[in-house]
Design an enzyme around this catalytic site. Structure first.
Site, PDB file in Angstrom:
ATOM      1  N   LYS A  45       0.836  -9.959   8.966  1.00  0.00           N
ATOM      2  CA  LYS A  45       1.106  -8.568   9.280  1.00  0.00           C
ATOM      3  C   LYS A  45      -0.168  -8.042   9.920  1.00  0.00           C
ATOM      4  O   LYS A  45      -1.197  -7.896   9.250  1.00  0.00           O
ATOM      5  CB  LYS A  45       1.472  -7.768   8.020  1.00  0.00           C
ATOM      6  CG  LYS A  45       1.712  -6.277   8.298  1.00  0.00           C
ATOM      7  CD  LYS A  45       1.972  -5.514   7.000  1.00  0.00           C
ATOM      8  CE  LYS A  45       2.145  -4.021   7.297  1.00  0.00           C
ATOM      9  NZ  LYS A  45       2.318  -3.225   6.040  1.00  0.00           N
ATOM     10  N   TYR A  97      -2.310 -10.191   5.587  1.00  0.00           N
ATOM     11  CA  TYR A  97      -2.223  -8.811   6.060  1.00  0.00           C
ATOM     12  C   TYR A  97      -3.602  -8.338   6.497  1.00  0.00           C
ATOM     13  O   TYR A  97      -4.525  -8.275   5.686  1.00  0.00           O
ATOM     14  CB  TYR A  97      -1.658  -7.954   4.923  1.00  0.00           C
ATOM     15  CG  TYR A  97      -1.502  -6.477   5.183  1.00  0.00           C
ATOM     16  CD1 TYR A  97      -1.507  -5.926   6.461  1.00  0.00           C
ATOM     17  CD2 TYR A  97      -1.316  -5.597   4.110  1.00  0.00           C
ATOM     18  CE1 TYR A  97      -1.352  -4.576   6.671  1.00  0.00           C
ATOM     19  CE2 TYR A  97      -1.152  -4.235   4.308  1.00  0.00           C
ATOM     20  CZ  TYR A  97      -1.183  -3.735   5.589  1.00  0.00           C
ATOM     21  OH  TYR A  97      -1.018  -2.387   5.789  1.00  0.00           O
ATOM     22  N   ARG A 151      -8.206   0.042   6.287  1.00  0.00           N
ATOM     23  CA  ARG A 151      -8.227   0.155   4.831  1.00  0.00           C
ATOM     24  C   ARG A 151      -9.214  -0.811   4.169  1.00  0.00           C
ATOM     25  O   ARG A 151      -9.677  -0.548   3.066  1.00  0.00           O
ATOM     26  CB  ARG A 151      -6.830  -0.095   4.251  1.00  0.00           C
ATOM     27  CG  ARG A 151      -5.838   1.021   4.540  1.00  0.00           C
ATOM     28  CD  ARG A 151      -4.535   0.799   3.798  1.00  0.00           C
ATOM     29  NE  ARG A 151      -3.583   1.869   4.034  1.00  0.00           N
ATOM     30  CZ  ARG A 151      -3.519   3.001   3.328  1.00  0.00           C
ATOM     31  NH1 ARG A 151      -4.376   3.215   2.349  1.00  0.00           N
ATOM     32  NH2 ARG A 151      -2.605   3.910   3.611  1.00  0.00           N
ATOM     33  N   THR A 164       0.827  -1.213   0.000  1.00  0.00           N
ATOM     34  CA  THR A 164       0.000   0.000   0.000  1.00  0.00           C
ATOM     35  C   THR A 164       0.856   1.256   0.000  1.00  0.00           C
ATOM     36  O   THR A 164       0.562   2.227  -0.706  1.00  0.00           O
ATOM     37  CB  THR A 164      -0.915   0.014   1.235  1.00  0.00           C
ATOM     38  OG1 THR A 164      -1.641  -1.207   1.299  1.00  0.00           O
ATOM     39  CG2 THR A 164      -1.885   1.173   1.189  1.00  0.00           C
ATOM     40  N   THR A 165       1.932   1.251   0.778  1.00  0.00           N
ATOM     41  CA  THR A 165       2.809   2.419   0.885  1.00  0.00           C
ATOM     42  C   THR A 165       3.460   2.762  -0.445  1.00  0.00           C
ATOM     43  O   THR A 165       3.870   3.905  -0.669  1.00  0.00           O
ATOM     44  CB  THR A 165       3.874   2.167   1.974  1.00  0.00           C
ATOM     45  OG1 THR A 165       3.203   1.888   3.202  1.00  0.00           O
ATOM     46  CG2 THR A 165       4.789   3.357   2.174  1.00  0.00           C
ATOM     47  N   ILE A 213       6.581  -4.879   9.851  1.00  0.00           N
ATOM     48  CA  ILE A 213       6.726  -4.323   8.502  1.00  0.00           C
ATOM     49  C   ILE A 213       6.337  -2.866   8.651  1.00  0.00           C
ATOM     50  O   ILE A 213       5.179  -2.533   8.873  1.00  0.00           O
ATOM     51  CB  ILE A 213       5.862  -5.057   7.470  1.00  0.00           C
ATOM     52  CG1 ILE A 213       6.365  -6.498   7.302  1.00  0.00           C
ATOM     53  CG2 ILE A 213       5.903  -4.320   6.125  1.00  0.00           C
ATOM     54  CD1 ILE A 213       5.500  -7.362   6.394  1.00  0.00           C
ATOM     55  N   TYR A 256     -13.294  -3.592   0.293  1.00  0.00           N
ATOM     56  CA  TYR A 256     -14.502  -3.118  -0.381  1.00  0.00           C
ATOM     57  C   TYR A 256     -15.628  -4.147  -0.378  1.00  0.00           C
ATOM     58  O   TYR A 256     -16.758  -3.831  -0.022  1.00  0.00           O
ATOM     59  CB  TYR A 256     -14.197  -2.669  -1.828  1.00  0.00           C
ATOM     60  CG  TYR A 256     -15.358  -1.947  -2.466  1.00  0.00           C
ATOM     61  CD1 TYR A 256     -15.668  -0.641  -2.095  1.00  0.00           C
ATOM     62  CD2 TYR A 256     -16.170  -2.567  -3.417  1.00  0.00           C
ATOM     63  CE1 TYR A 256     -16.754   0.019  -2.655  1.00  0.00           C
ATOM     64  CE2 TYR A 256     -17.255  -1.903  -3.980  1.00  0.00           C
ATOM     65  CZ  TYR A 256     -17.533  -0.614  -3.592  1.00  0.00           C
ATOM     66  OH  TYR A 256     -18.612   0.035  -4.134  1.00  0.00           O
TER      67      TYR A 256
END
Length: 293
Positions: A164, A135, A140, A46-47, A206, A109
Site C-alpha cells: 500500500k 504499507y 505518519r 490507522t483509519t 485501499i 517513530y
C-alpha cells in the site's frame, strides 16, 4: 492475489457518544460497502483509530466485521507497529481466522534506516501465517520506504504480496510498478492519485473516501483497470472536492462526518482526535446531500 485487485476500504471504528464501540453502526457501514461494490475490507488500520482501542475492543471490532461480512468479501487485518518482536508475537498468538492477509505499516517513530525497514518486514514475513501487504506512509511514519527496499522485499519474501503506497508521489509509485516482480501488487494508499496510479499499471487502492462513496469510487477504479480513462476521470473530478475535504482536518474525522451525513454513524472520535469544525461539517454535509452516487 487477484482478490486484492480493485477497491479495498480502510474501515473506521464508529463510536457512540459515550465513546464505546458502536457495533450496530459498524455493521451498517460494512453492509453499505458490500452493497456499494467494494472488493475487500481492511480492519483495524490507522483509519480505525486502532491506537486508541483496547485489546478487547479490537476483538469486538474483528468479530463484528466478520459477522456482518459473512464471508462475502476478503478481509485484511492491520497488524503493525514499531516493535518488531511484538508484532511477531501478535502474529503467533492472535486468532487470525477469517482474514485473508495482514496490512503492516512501516515502523514509525524509531525512524529506522532502509536496512532496518527491510529486516523488520523480513522478520514479519517469516512469521506471518497470512500473506503480507506492506504499507508505506511517510506522513505518519517519518520515514519513506524507498522503491529499492520494497523491490528487495518483494523478491526475497514470498509471503509479501504487495504494498500500500501512500507517499503521495506518483513518480515513486511508477518506479515501483516498473521494477516489481510479476504478481507483486502496487496498491494506492492515497485517494487523490489512485486513478493515475491505476492507469500507470497499479492494482487498485485501499481507500478512505471509498467507504463513504463506495459505488462511485469502486466504479472509477474499475474503469481505470479497464483503461477507460475518460469515464474514470469524470468520476474522479466529481469526487475530488470530497477527497480534499475529508483530509482537511485529519483522518478519520472527515470520513466520519460523511457517515454522519449519511445517517450511518455518529461523528465521535477518541482523543487526541476531535471532530471537524462546523464550517467543514456544513461543507461535507452539503456535498453528500448533492452528490449522485
Amino acid at each position: 492475489m487477484q482478490k486484492f485487485i480493485g477497491t479495498g476500504v480502510a474501515l473506521v471504528t464508529p463510536f457512540k457518544s459515550d465513546f464505546s464501540v458502536d457495533v450496530e453502526a459498524l455493521e451498517r457501514i460494512v453492509k453499505f460497502n458490500i452493497e456499494g461494490g467494494i472488493n475487500y475490507l481492511v480492519v483495524l488500520g490507522t483509519t480505525a483509530e486502532a491506537a486508541t482501542l483496547t485489546k478487547e475492543e479490537k476483538e469486538l471490532v474483528k468479530s463484528t466485521v466478520k459477522k456482518a461480512n459473512n464471508n462475502t468479501l476478503p478481509l485484511v487485518l492491520g497488524v503493525g507497529g514499531n516493535n518488531t518482536m511484538e508484532i511477531v508475537h501478535q502474529l503467533q498468538t492472535e486468532d487470525l481466522s477469517g482474514f485473508d492477509a495482514i496490512l503492516s505499516v512501516s515502523p514509525y517513530y524509531n525512524k529506522p534506516t532502509q536496512e532496518g525497514i527491510y529486516q523488520h518486514f523480513k522478520m514479519i514475513a517469516a512469521h506471518s501465517p497470512l500473506p503480507v501487504i506492506i504499507y508505506n506512509v511517510p506522513g505518519r511514519t517519518s520515514s519513506n520506504m524507498l522503491p529499492a527496499t520494497v523491490i528487495r522485499l518483494a523478491n526475497d519474501c514470498d509471503s509479501i504480496i504487495g504494498i500500500k503506497e501512500a507517499a503521495g508521489d506518483i513518480v515513486q509509485a511508477m518506479q515501483l510498478i516498473k521494477d516489481r516482480p510479476e504478481g507483486f501488487l502496487v496498491i494506492s494508499g492515497d485517494d487523490m492519485i489512485t486513478l493515475p496510479m491505476v492507469l500507470a499499471g497499479g492494482d487498485g487502492v485501499i481507500s478512505v473516501i471509498g467507504e463513504g462513496f463506495p459505488h462511485a469510487f469502486s466504479k472509477m477504479v474499475q474503469l481505470g483497470l479497464e483503461r477507460k480513462a475518460d469515464e474514470a476521470y469524470q468520476i474522479h473530478y466529481q469526487l475530488s472536492d470530497s477527497i480534499n475535504m475529508i483530509f482537511e482536518q485529519g483522518n478519520p474525522a472527515g470520513i466520519k462526518e460523511v457517515f454522519k451525513a449519511l445517517n450511518l454513524s455518529e461523528n465521535t472520535l477518541r482523543l487526541p482526535l476531535v471532530p471537524v469544525n462546523s464550517d467543514l461539517s456544513n461543507r461535507i454535509t452539503q456535498f453528500v446531500k448533492e452528490f449522485k452516487n
